[in-house]
Scaffold this active site. Structure first.
Site, mmCIF file in Angstrom:
data_model
loop_
_atom_site.group_PDB
_atom_site.id
_atom_site.type_symbol
_atom_site.label_atom_id
_atom_site.label_comp_id
_atom_site.label_asym_id
_atom_site.label_seq_id
_atom_site.Cartn_x
_atom_site.Cartn_y
_atom_site.Cartn_z
ATOM 1 N N THR A 1 0.856 -2.838 0.329
ATOM 2 C CA THR A 1 1.975 -3.780 0.423
ATOM 3 C C THR A 1 1.513 -5.200 0.717
ATOM 4 O OG1 THR A 1 3.560 -2.082 1.115
ATOM 5 C CG2 THR A 1 4.057 -4.352 1.730
ATOM 6 N N ASP B 1 1.885 0.830 9.103
ATOM 7 C CA ASP B 1 3.346 0.879 9.154
ATOM 8 C C ASP B 1 3.885 2.297 9.292
ATOM 9 O OD1 ASP B 1 3.216 -1.816 8.810
ATOM 10 O OD2 ASP B 1 4.232 -1.891 6.874
ATOM 11 N N GLY C 1 19.570 -10.151 7.386
ATOM 12 C CA GLY C 1 18.468 -9.930 8.313
ATOM 13 C C GLY C 1 17.767 -11.231 8.640
ATOM 14 N N ALA D 1 -0.117 -6.585 8.984
ATOM 15 C CA ALA D 1 -1.345 -6.182 8.293
ATOM 16 C C ALA D 1 -2.537 -6.181 9.229
ATOM 17 C CB ALA D 1 -1.596 -7.108 7.106
ATOM 18 N N LYS E 1 -2.280 0.399 -6.306
ATOM 19 C CA LYS E 1 -3.465 -0.445 -6.241
ATOM 20 C C LYS E 1 -3.990 -0.545 -4.819
ATOM 21 C CE LYS E 1 -2.264 -3.484 -10.133
ATOM 22 N NZ LYS E 1 -1.971 -4.891 -10.524
ATOM 23 N N GLU F 1 -5.301 6.547 -3.144
ATOM 24 C CA GLU F 1 -4.202 5.581 -3.253
ATOM 25 C C GLU F 1 -3.517 5.768 -4.599
ATOM 26 O OE1 GLU F 1 -1.367 3.060 -3.296
ATOM 27 O OE2 GLU F 1 -2.512 3.216 -1.431
ATOM 28 N N GLY G 1 14.257 -4.897 7.465
ATOM 29 C CA GLY G 1 13.064 -4.223 7.970
ATOM 30 C C GLY G 1 12.492 -3.238 6.973
ATOM 31 N N HIS H 1 -9.698 -34.621 18.886
ATOM 32 C CA HIS H 1 -8.572 -35.543 18.696
ATOM 33 C C HIS H 1 -8.749 -36.293 17.378
ATOM 34 C CE1 HIS H 1 -5.474 -38.526 19.641
ATOM 35 N NE2 HIS H 1 -6.334 -39.465 19.256
ATOM 36 N N GLY I 1 -1.364 11.536 -3.444
ATOM 37 C CA GLY I 1 -1.873 12.613 -2.604
ATOM 38 C C GLY I 1 -0.805 13.226 -1.715
#
Length: 462
Positions: A45, A306, A179, A314, A41, A38, A266, A439, A118
């Site tokens: 996202t 994603d 959006g 997620a 961090k 990575e 998006g 209830h 990477g």
């Protein structure tokens, strides 16, 4: 490129967001030797620039609204304004705690964590920090970034993305949100609670257009009541600076001016320049194409989150990452039914759903084979106590299972767990109706909606 040939991992993961770290944790749990790469961090996202900080801002906005409205409940309180520095400290403390916990999990499972940028260098290797990391299998999980439109430059000042919006050091006096999907309506909701004059611009005919049309209409009604403005059915044409803000022009000639413009149209996949195409990975519009087991056309490479053209959520990334790890460990995981994934928009009021819309059900089963029922939250005691309105809408195949649950109202996101069980276990209305709900709770509304659909309504008219 230096290569430590003595170490060949079972799984090399490129990307430490939701999908990547879920695969790492589950893979290590199943005995796989895992390397997780990575560049930023761990947590990606969702933890640092998405789900968690956005919901923290929304909760701060909820507290602001409660302070304003405390008199309705006999509580004497005054709202004096928003201290954005303190809001960010609260938000950042939430993130820091979760980040620390995630780092501990990765270490405790003995996952090899490599921080660096990477690049896929072969069907079984990733290059990072001058080394070649070899694996029997590679998982691509490089996530997404906010998108823009041709000619619309996000400058981070007057024209911003959601990344900038989460760390804005002030409450803008006015904002245009381009959006009306999940990201757009959540920001609009939070900013309105903070005191911003907000206008949403959505080119399609409804807000949250992927939801059932009834949910969209309920949200639009609630936003009107809150004073959140929106323009529907006309697409963006251009944006230009004014003396002290931004002017947006739509294709129909309408113009809107505000202090800032949030571009929330998006998110697009992060895949360019990472070696995917060079290694023969099939792609479409930047997305990596996979089968139902998240495997690409290259047998040693999978992809999740994603980066692939599935729901950008997620919890979908988690599930996809777990699926890959279990497949590689020799288990037989079941492919994900994406209709059975719960979806929540955390604006005020919340929009939550699982299953298919009424329109989709009619398309699949035929209009004469679909039954829909709406249960108004006005009949639910706990919703009355909370002073929230809204509805639960059920979509059923006639004489068969419930195939869609669509809910609008405060805290409806907390009811979607039972809703997903109803959908995924193909429950009949009569089967849910016989379950006893506590209830007074809002979950009772879900039970009573099924009682009504089963032909025995209680706190609802026949």
């Amino acid at each position: 490129m230096a290569n430590d040939a003595s170490t060949v991992f079972d799984l090399v993961i490129l990307g430490g967001g939701s999908g990547g770290y879920a695969a790492a944790l589950r893979g290590a749990q199943l005995g796989l030797d895992v390397a997780l790469i990575e560049k930023n961090k761990l947590g990606g996202t969702c933890l640092h620039n998405g789900c968690i900080p956005a919901k923290a801002l929304l909760h701060a906005g909820e507290i602001a609204d409660q302070a304003r409205e405390a008199g309705q409940f006999g509580v004497k309180a005054t709202f004096e304004g928003i201290d954005m520095a303190a809001v960010h400290k609260y938000k950042d403390d939430v993130i820091a705690g979760l980040y620390k916990g995630l780092q501990g999990l990765i270490a405790s499972r003995k996952v090899t964590h490599i921080q660096g940028e990477g690049r896929l260098s072969s069907p079984t290797s990733v290059d990072v920090n001058g080394q070649r990391i070899q694996g029997r299998h590679v998982l691509l999980a490089t996530g997404s970034v906010p998108k823009s439109l041709p000619g619309l430059e996000i400058d981070g000042d007057r024209i911003i993305s959601s990344d900038h919006g989460l760390f804005l050091d002030r409450v803008p006096k006015s904002a245009i949100v381009l959006g009306g999907g999940v990201i757009g309506v959540e920001f609009a909701s939070a900013w309105k609670s903070f005191g911003t004059d907000v206008t949403i611009v959505e080119g399609l005919k409804h807000l949250v257009p992927v939801e059932d049309e009834n949910s969209s209409k309920l949200l639009e009604r609630a936003f009107r009541k809150r004073g959140i403005n929106f323009s529907l059915g006309a697409f963006f044409e251009k944006a230009e600076y004014t003396a002290d803000g931004v002017k947006v022009t739509l294709a129909n000639g309408k113009e809107f001016e505000a202090e800032i413009l949030l571009v929330a149209i998006g998110r697009g996949p992060v895949s360019q320049g990472l070696g995917y195409e060079e290694q023969g990975v099939a792609m479409d519009r930047g997305f990596v194409l996979v089968d139902e087991y998240m495997q690409t056309n290259v047998p040693t490479i999978s992809a999740v989150g994603d980066l692939v053209p599935t729901l950008q959520l997620a919890h979908v990334g988690y599930s996809e990452g777990i699926l890959v790890a279990e497949r590689l460990a020799g288990l037989k995981p079941v492919p994900i039914d994406y209709d059975g994934v719960p979806r929540v928009t955390y604006c005020h009021p919340e929009v939550a759903s699982v299953g298919i819309t009424e329109a989709k059900a009619k398309e699949i089963y035929g209009a004469d084979k679909v039954v829909a029922l709406k249960y108004n939250l006005a009949g639910n005691g706990k919703s009355k106590i909370l002073k929230t309105g809204g509805e639960i809408k059920l979509v059923q195949v006639k004489d068969g299972a419930v195939v869609g649950v669509h809910m609008v109202g405060d805290r409806m996101g907390e009811q979607v767990g039972e809703a997903q069980l109803i959908y995924n276990w193909e429950a009949l209305p009569a089967e849910v109706a016989q379950l006893v709900h506590a209830h007074p709770t809002q979950s009772e509304a879900l039970g009573e909606a099924h009682m009504a659909l089963a032909g025995k309504p209680l706190h609802a008219h026949d």
